[in-house]
Design a protein around this motif. Structure first.
Motif, PDB file in Angstrom:
ATOM      1  N   LYS A   1       6.269  25.194   7.917  1.00 41.98           N
ATOM      2  CA  LYS A   1       6.430  25.479   8.955  1.00 41.98           C
ATOM      3  C   LYS A   1       6.962  26.771   8.923  1.00 41.98           C
ATOM      4  N   ARG A   2       7.017  27.645   9.821  1.00 42.72           N
ATOM      5  CA  ARG A   2       7.541  28.308   9.666  1.00 42.72           C
ATOM      6  C   ARG A   2       9.562  28.272  10.931  1.00 42.72           C
ATOM      7  N   PHE A   3      10.638  28.868  10.766  1.00 46.52           N
ATOM      8  CA  PHE A   3      11.634  28.751  10.769  1.00 46.52           C
ATOM      9  C   PHE A   3      11.829  30.051  11.311  1.00 46.52           C
ATOM     10  N   GLY A   4      11.800  30.679  12.598  1.00 47.40           N
ATOM     11  CA  GLY A   4      12.125  31.737  12.709  1.00 47.40           C
ATOM     12  C   GLY A   4      10.975  32.854  12.054  1.00 47.40           C
ATOM     13  N   ARG A   5      11.619  33.902  11.062  1.00 52.56           N
ATOM     14  CA  ARG A   5      11.062  34.525  10.462  1.00 52.56           C
ATOM     15  C   ARG A   5      10.862  34.295   9.262  1.00 52.56           C
ATOM     16  N   PHE A   6      11.343  33.308   8.949  1.00 54.22           N
ATOM     17  CA  PHE A   6      11.606  32.750   7.500  1.00 54.22           C
ATOM     18  C   PHE A   6      10.271  31.349   6.985  1.00 54.22           C
ATOM     19  N   ASN A   7       9.902  31.583   6.479  1.00 53.27           N
ATOM     20  CA  ASN A   7       8.820  30.204   5.911  1.00 53.27           C
ATOM     21  C   ASN A   7       9.065  29.494   5.409  1.00 53.27           C
ATOM     22  N   GLY A   8       9.195  28.290   5.714  1.00 47.76           N
ATOM     23  CA  GLY A   8       9.341  27.324   5.100  1.00 47.76           C
ATOM     24  C   GLY A   8       8.613  26.087   4.789  1.00 47.76           C
ATOM     25  N   ARG A   9       8.817  25.290   4.540  1.00 42.16           N
ATOM     26  CA  ARG A   9       8.094  23.934   4.087  1.00 42.16           C
ATOM     27  C   ARG A   9       8.810  22.520   4.424  1.00 42.16           C
ATOM     28  N   ARG A  10       8.538  21.549   4.878  1.00 43.75           N
ATOM     29  CA  ARG A  10       8.925  20.432   5.048  1.00 43.75           C
ATOM     30  C   ARG A  10       8.591  19.627   4.254  1.00 43.75           C
ATOM     31  N   ARG A  11       9.732  18.649   3.243  1.00 46.28           N
ATOM     32  CA  ARG A  11       9.678  17.717   1.684  1.00 46.28           C
ATOM     33  C   ARG A  11       8.208  16.775   1.675  1.00 46.28           C
ATOM     34  N   ASN A  12       8.163  16.414   0.398  1.00 49.63           N
ATOM     35  CA  ASN A  12       7.000  15.834   0.876  1.00 49.63           C
ATOM     36  C   ASN A  12       7.324  14.512   0.393  1.00 49.63           C
ATOM     37  N   GLU A  13       6.505  13.254   0.577  1.00 47.97           N
ATOM     38  CA  GLU A  13       6.636  12.175   1.421  1.00 47.97           C
ATOM     39  C   GLU A  13       5.922  10.973   0.507  1.00 47.97           C
ATOM     40  N   ARG A  14       6.581   9.787   0.100  1.00 50.72           N
ATOM     41  CA  ARG A  14       5.786   8.816   0.031  1.00 50.72           C
ATOM     42  C   ARG A  14       6.255   7.627   0.764  1.00 50.72           C
ATOM     43  N   LYS A  15       5.398   6.769   1.340  1.00 54.54           N
ATOM     44  CA  LYS A  15       5.618   5.624   2.140  1.00 54.54           C
ATOM     45  C   LYS A  15       5.046   4.217   1.477  1.00 54.54           C
ATOM     46  N   ALA A  16       5.409   3.208   1.377  1.00 56.59           N
ATOM     47  CA  ALA A  16       4.866   2.421   1.872  1.00 56.59           C
ATOM     48  C   ALA A  16       4.716   1.027   2.549  1.00 56.59           C
ATOM     49  N   TYR A  17       3.490   1.023   2.880  1.00 59.74           N
ATOM     50  CA  TYR A  17       3.804   0.085   4.242  1.00 59.74           C
ATOM     51  C   TYR A  17       3.578  -1.233   2.773  1.00 59.74           C
ATOM     52  N   VAL A  18       4.151  -2.162   3.885  1.00 63.64           N
ATOM     53  CA  VAL A  18       4.336  -3.872   2.871  1.00 63.64           C
ATOM     54  C   VAL A  18       3.514  -4.780   3.677  1.00 63.64           C
ATOM     55  N   SER A  19       2.962  -5.608   3.174  1.00 67.36           N
ATOM     56  CA  SER A  19       2.790  -6.729   4.414  1.00 67.36           C
ATOM     57  C   SER A  19       3.017  -7.589   3.351  1.00 67.36           C
ATOM     58  N   LEU A  20       3.522  -8.396   4.692  1.00 64.81           N
ATOM     59  CA  LEU A  20       4.566  -9.502   4.790  1.00 64.81           C
ATOM     60  C   LEU A  20       3.639 -10.529   4.494  1.00 64.81           C
ATOM     61  N   ALA A  21       4.208 -11.891   3.981  1.00 64.05           N
ATOM     62  CA  ALA A  21       3.620 -13.382   3.845  1.00 64.05           C
ATOM     63  C   ALA A  21       3.310 -14.223   5.671  1.00 64.05           C
ATOM     64  N   PRO A  22       2.578 -14.524   5.970  1.00 65.78           N
ATOM     65  CA  PRO A  22       2.236 -15.084   7.526  1.00 65.78           C
ATOM     66  C   PRO A  22       3.876 -15.775   7.710  1.00 65.78           C
ATOM     67  N   GLY A  23       4.822 -15.588   9.108  1.00 66.12           N
ATOM     68  CA  GLY A  23       5.836 -16.782   8.691  1.00 66.12           C
ATOM     69  C   GLY A  23       7.020 -15.763   8.488  1.00 66.12           C
TER      70      GLY A  23
ATOM     71  N   ARG B   1       1.081  -1.214  -0.062  1.00 64.98           N
ATOM     72  CA  ARG B   1       0.011   0.200  -0.117  1.00 64.98           C
ATOM     73  C   ARG B   1       0.676   0.473   0.091  1.00 64.98           C
ATOM     74  N   VAL B   2       0.835   2.311  -0.663  1.00 61.69           N
ATOM     75  CA  VAL B   2       1.121   3.163  -1.324  1.00 61.69           C
ATOM     76  C   VAL B   2       0.364   4.603  -0.146  1.00 61.69           C
ATOM     77  N   LEU B   3       1.468   5.473   0.150  1.00 61.72           N
ATOM     78  CA  LEU B   3       1.212   7.058   1.261  1.00 61.72           C
ATOM     79  C   LEU B   3       1.530   7.399   0.466  1.00 61.72           C
ATOM     80  N   ASN B   4       0.891   8.778   0.040  1.00 62.74           N
ATOM     81  CA  ASN B   4       1.545  10.568  -1.048  1.00 62.74           C
ATOM     82  C   ASN B   4       0.823  11.334   0.661  1.00 62.74           C
ATOM     83  N   THR B   5       2.203  11.904   1.455  1.00 60.99           N
ATOM     84  CA  THR B   5       2.293  12.916   2.499  1.00 60.99           C
ATOM     85  C   THR B   5       3.119  14.091   1.972  1.00 60.99           C
ATOM     86  N   LYS B   6       2.031  14.984   2.130  1.00 54.13           N
ATOM     87  CA  LYS B   6       2.694  16.671   1.685  1.00 54.13           C
ATOM     88  C   LYS B   6       3.165  16.846   3.039  1.00 54.13           C
ATOM     89  N   GLY B   7       3.823  18.158   2.499  1.00 54.52           N
ATOM     90  CA  GLY B   7       4.813  18.461   3.568  1.00 54.52           C
ATOM     91  C   GLY B   7       4.256  19.780   4.273  1.00 54.52           C
TER      92      GLY B   7
END
Length: 99
Positions: free
Chosen positions: A67-89, A58-64
């Motif tokens: 955020k504000r860093f002191g007086r500067f506006n910033g943005r965390r990185r976009n991330e893509r995650k994979a949830y991998v289901s393993l076979a029993p055992g 299963r794949v999930l896209n998350t937007k960054g």
């Protein structure tokens, strides 16, 4: 799919409270992956690197967050995650070295 491409698909395992809970409960492992990785590539990469059988991906896209860093506006990185289901055992132990 070439082995060079498969070696680059998985960027890092995600180790957090949520991911360890999911791993214990559902036999799933969470990875950070490339933005253009497909489900068959992810499945093949996990099976190649860790020598386990994968049931589903299963794949999930998350937007960054904006955020504000002191007086500067910033943005965390976009991330893509994979949830991998393993076979029993099947299990992935990140403490062992990969050959």
């Amino acid at each position: 799919m070439s082995n060079d491409r498969l070696m680059k698909v998985l960027l890092a395992p995600i180790v957090s409270e949520k991911s360890t809970f999911i791993a214990d409960k559902n036999q799933q492992v969470t990875f950070r992956i490339l933005q253009d990785a497909t489900k068959p590539e992810i499945k093949a990469a996990v099976e190649l690197l860790f020598k386990v059988q994968v049931e589903a991906v299963r794949v999930l896209n998350t937007k960054g967050k904006a955020k504000r860093f002191g007086r500067f506006n910033g943005r965390r990185r976009n991330e893509r995650k994979a949830y991998v289901s393993l076979a029993p055992g099947q299990e992935i132990d990140f403490a062992q070295e990969i050959k």
